[in-house]
Design a protein around this motif. Structure first.
Motif, PDB file in Angstrom:
ATOM      1  N   PRO A  25       0.931  -1.212  -0.164  1.00 64.71           N
ATOM      2  CA  PRO A  25       0.110  -0.030  -0.055  1.00 64.71           C
ATOM      3  C   PRO A  25       0.849   1.210   0.089  1.00 64.71           C
ATOM      4  O   PRO A  25       0.277   2.429  -0.508  1.00 64.71           O
ATOM      5  CB  PRO A  25      -0.952   0.140   1.389  1.00 64.71           C
ATOM      6  CG  PRO A  25      -0.110  -1.222   2.137  1.00 64.71           C
ATOM      7  CD  PRO A  25       0.500  -2.247   1.313  1.00 64.71           C
ATOM      8  N   ALA A  26       1.959   1.090   0.494  1.00 67.09           N
ATOM      9  CA  ALA A  26       2.901   2.345   0.503  1.00 67.09           C
ATOM     10  C   ALA A  26       3.417   2.780  -0.844  1.00 67.09           C
ATOM     11  O   ALA A  26       3.331   4.097  -1.036  1.00 67.09           O
ATOM     12  CB  ALA A  26       4.219   2.012   1.353  1.00 67.09           C
ATOM     13  N   THR A  81      -8.611   2.971   8.767  1.00 68.48           N
ATOM     14  CA  THR A  81      -8.106   2.024   9.664  1.00 68.48           C
ATOM     15  C   THR A  81      -9.305   1.207  10.136  1.00 68.48           C
ATOM     16  O   THR A  81     -10.306   1.792  10.471  1.00 68.48           O
ATOM     17  CB  THR A  81      -7.425   2.678  10.736  1.00 68.48           C
ATOM     18  OG1 THR A  81      -6.221   3.400  10.469  1.00 68.48           O
ATOM     19  CG2 THR A  81      -6.936   1.265  11.741  1.00 68.48           C
ATOM     20  N   GLN A 141      -6.316  -2.026  -1.233  1.00 70.27           N
ATOM     21  CA  GLN A 141      -6.975  -1.120  -0.257  1.00 70.27           C
ATOM     22  C   GLN A 141      -7.019  -1.991   1.064  1.00 70.27           C
ATOM     23  O   GLN A 141      -7.014  -1.372   2.208  1.00 70.27           O
ATOM     24  CB  GLN A 141      -8.489  -0.797  -0.617  1.00 70.27           C
ATOM     25  CG  GLN A 141      -8.244   0.173  -1.863  1.00 70.27           C
ATOM     26  CD  GLN A 141      -9.712   0.496  -2.499  1.00 70.27           C
ATOM     27  OE1 GLN A 141     -10.653  -0.377  -2.510  1.00 70.27           O
ATOM     28  NE2 GLN A 141     -10.104   1.832  -2.815  1.00 70.27           N
ATOM     29  N   GLU A 145      -3.930  -1.597   2.899  1.00 67.44           N
ATOM     30  CA  GLU A 145      -3.956  -0.391   3.494  1.00 67.44           C
ATOM     31  C   GLU A 145      -4.563   0.023   4.646  1.00 67.44           C
ATOM     32  O   GLU A 145      -4.218   0.584   5.644  1.00 67.44           O
ATOM     33  CB  GLU A 145      -4.272   0.999   2.523  1.00 67.44           C
ATOM     34  CG  GLU A 145      -4.137   2.416   2.915  1.00 67.44           C
ATOM     35  CD  GLU A 145      -4.393   3.320   1.751  1.00 67.44           C
ATOM     36  OE1 GLU A 145      -4.069   4.441   2.216  1.00 67.44           O
ATOM     37  OE2 GLU A 145      -4.698   3.008   0.609  1.00 67.44           O
ATOM     38  N   ARG A 146      -5.826  -0.352   4.825  1.00 68.12           N
ATOM     39  CA  ARG A 146      -6.739  -0.309   5.796  1.00 68.12           C
ATOM     40  C   ARG A 146      -6.179  -1.114   7.135  1.00 68.12           C
ATOM     41  O   ARG A 146      -6.347  -0.500   8.099  1.00 68.12           O
ATOM     42  CB  ARG A 146      -8.283  -0.547   5.666  1.00 68.12           C
ATOM     43  CG  ARG A 146      -8.924   0.152   4.377  1.00 68.12           C
ATOM     44  CD  ARG A 146      -8.996   1.638   4.368  1.00 68.12           C
ATOM     45  NE  ARG A 146      -9.720   2.070   3.418  1.00 68.12           N
ATOM     46  CZ  ARG A 146      -9.386   2.717   2.272  1.00 68.12           C
ATOM     47  NH1 ARG A 146      -7.906   2.650   2.098  1.00 68.12           N
ATOM     48  NH2 ARG A 146     -10.085   2.986   1.423  1.00 68.12           N
ATOM     49  N   LEU A 156      -0.899  -0.009   6.443  1.00 65.16           N
ATOM     50  CA  LEU A 156      -0.410   1.364   6.213  1.00 65.16           C
ATOM     51  C   LEU A 156      -1.265   2.432   6.910  1.00 65.16           C
ATOM     52  O   LEU A 156      -0.725   3.493   7.736  1.00 65.16           O
ATOM     53  CB  LEU A 156      -0.206   1.729   4.983  1.00 65.16           C
ATOM     54  CG  LEU A 156       0.145   3.091   4.598  1.00 65.16           C
ATOM     55  CD1 LEU A 156       1.873   3.241   4.884  1.00 65.16           C
ATOM     56  CD2 LEU A 156       0.367   3.465   2.989  1.00 65.16           C
ATOM     57  N   GLY A 157      -2.580   2.529   6.940  1.00 66.69           N
ATOM     58  CA  GLY A 157      -3.329   3.398   7.589  1.00 66.69           C
ATOM     59  C   GLY A 157      -3.243   3.665   9.045  1.00 66.69           C
ATOM     60  O   GLY A 157      -2.740   4.680   9.605  1.00 66.69           O
ATOM     61  N   GLY A 215       3.892  -0.851   7.310  1.00 64.28           N
ATOM     62  CA  GLY A 215       2.772  -0.812   6.381  1.00 64.28           C
ATOM     63  C   GLY A 215       3.396  -0.767   4.944  1.00 64.28           C
ATOM     64  O   GLY A 215       2.743  -0.103   4.071  1.00 64.28           O
ATOM     65  N   SER A 216       4.625  -1.042   4.804  1.00 60.71           N
ATOM     66  CA  SER A 216       5.511  -0.810   3.702  1.00 60.71           C
ATOM     67  C   SER A 216       6.164  -2.205   3.287  1.00 60.71           C
ATOM     68  O   SER A 216       6.815  -2.837   4.205  1.00 60.71           O
ATOM     69  CB  SER A 216       6.480   0.206   3.573  1.00 60.71           C
ATOM     70  OG  SER A 216       7.230   0.487   2.678  1.00 60.71           O
TER      71      SER A 216
END
Length: 435
Positions: A20-21, A309, A356, A359-360, A363-364, A374-375
């Motif tokens: 997601p990053a 998140t 997504q 990400e939630r 990363l979020g 998150g990366s």
């Protein structure tokens, strides 16, 4: 099944990599060496590896960062311990958790921060972040020593579910936190309007004779804190949103550039007040389960990124905590082991894409906490989860690793799960199942 043997080097082959990053979503080789990501490449990296993992048909993404999970230790180890809940987290692809400050005693001193970090370090295999108390002992009267808590390692401050004596305490708290660069995590519920209720205000609560918690309890709290953000510029994170109006207000604040963010507990995206049925205590949660319209608005907020998140809001309980009459039972769901599987349902329902979802879940929350996670970038610490999105299973209490089996999702068929979890380059959880 857990595997705690060190893995100095790993090579994942054939996985669908979700980063997601960078926004990368595609097939790649991922190499891990010395606890860090060494390569993400279209072709096999040079060199030998201690373990090669066939990840065809699976997703490889950053380890899940759970922004709200209570492990019950110290203060309530009859419910759960760091040892039991760490195993549950690892089995669910969670590599980092954030502990709210309402332990016993609260996280209000550097000594308490050190004590909890010591417990976590002895268990190992999980990054543990702490929220310090916003006010002394969470009493809502005098401000906690936020500077000392920050220096001790707290990533934010919160008053958990406790209220404040008055609005001036809130204003001073935001001023203080802003000066320190700390995010204030807010449980948005006006205690006076909630009035010790236990169910969403509406026909279900009326029919069952349950004390109601109106939507206004959340809305008024969000309005109060946003007004203080406008005055102070402090960053505020609203935890566990439950209402359509709350989503709307957070989105409006973000649109004008205010530093506010929000999360939602996974169960709020699936359950409604109707699920209380005939006093189902497994559905006794705070904030309460609300209407189908609220649930749908929360899903839309997650889809569009207004809610950045999704968390577990993990609250394990012993069986006796859920056997009294509904208002006397203890609120909360054991949510670690359903966080990722419920997220996969959102993908099935086309609420989120796989990227997504990553990400939630990673990363979020990492951005809210200000932590390096998150990366999938080269050099990043190798906290990873390999997800099998096509390994359906039925959630069974006798197979849960959490000490708390209090979940309304028992017996539910879920579409997939974490097949392997890596923490700091070491495999801490692995399952072998027929594909």
């Amino acid at each position: 099944m857990s595997d705690r043997r060190p893995a100095p080097s790993l090579l994942f082959e054939g996985a669908r990599v979700l980063d997601p990053a960078s926004g990368f979503d595609g097939s790649a080789f991922v190499a891990v060496r010395d606890g860090r990501i060494e390569a993400v490449a279209a072709t096999r990296p040079a060199g030998s590896f201690d373990q090669t993992i066939d990840a065809r048909g699976q997703w490889l993404m950053p380890g899940i960062v759970d922004i709200a999970a209570r492990f019950r230790e110290p203060g309530a180890s009859h419910k759960a311990t760091f040892a039991s809940e760490t195993r549950a987290a690892q089995s669910a692809g969670i590599t980092a958790v954030t502990i709210p400050p309402d332990t016993r005693p609260p996280i209000a001193t550097p000594a308490m921060v050190d004590r909890i970090h010591g417990i976590a370090d002895r268990v190992g295999g999980l990054d543990v972040h702490l929220l310090g108390a916003l006010t002394q002992d969470l009493a809502g009267e005098s401000l906690a020593e936020m500077s000392a808590l920050r220096q001790a390692g707290c990533v934010g401050v919160s008053n958990a579910a406790s209220g404040l004596r008055d609005s001036l305490v809130g204003r001073r708290a935001l001023d203080y936190a802003h000066g320190l660069g700390l995010t204030v995590h807010v449980f948005a519920q006006n205690p006076a309007l909630a009035n010790r209720g236990c169910a969403h205000e509406g026909p279900i609560a009326t029919r069952l004779g349950l004390a109601p918690i109106p939507v206004a309890a959340e809305v008024s709290a969000i309005r109060f804190w946003i007004s203080l953000v406008e005055d102070t510029g402090a960053a505020v994170h609203f935890g566990r949103l439950s209402t359509a109006r709350g989503v709307e207000m957070v989105g409006a604040a973000q649109k004008i550039g205010l530093p506010v963010s929000a999360d939602v507990a996974a169960h709020q995206l699936f359950l409604t007040t109707d699920d209380i049925g005939s006093f189902n205590a497994m559905c006794h949660v705070l904030p309460p389960l609300r209407s189908a319209e609220d649930r749908d608005a929360l899903r839309a907020g997650v889809m569009h990124g207004l809610i950045g998140t999704i968390c577990s809001d993990h609250q394990p309980h012993e069986p006796d905590a859920k056997i009294n009459p509904f208002p006397l039972t203890e609120p909360g769901i054991s949510g670690l082991e359903t966080l990722l599987p419920l997220g996969l349902v959102l993908v099935e329902d086309r609420i989120l894409t796989p990227l997504q979802l990553a990400e939630r879940l990673s990363l979020g929350p990492a951005r809210v906490l200000g932590v390096a996670a998150g990366s999938m970038a080269v050099g990043q610490r190798a906290n990873l989860v390999l997800v099998d999105p096509a390994q359906p299973f039925e959630l069974r209490g006798d197979q849960m690793l959490s000490a708390g089996r209090n979940t309304p999702f028992l017996g539910r068929k879920l579409p997939g799960r974490a097949s392997l979890t890596v923490h700091a380059g070491t495999i801490v959880h692995r399952i072998q199942a027929p594909r």
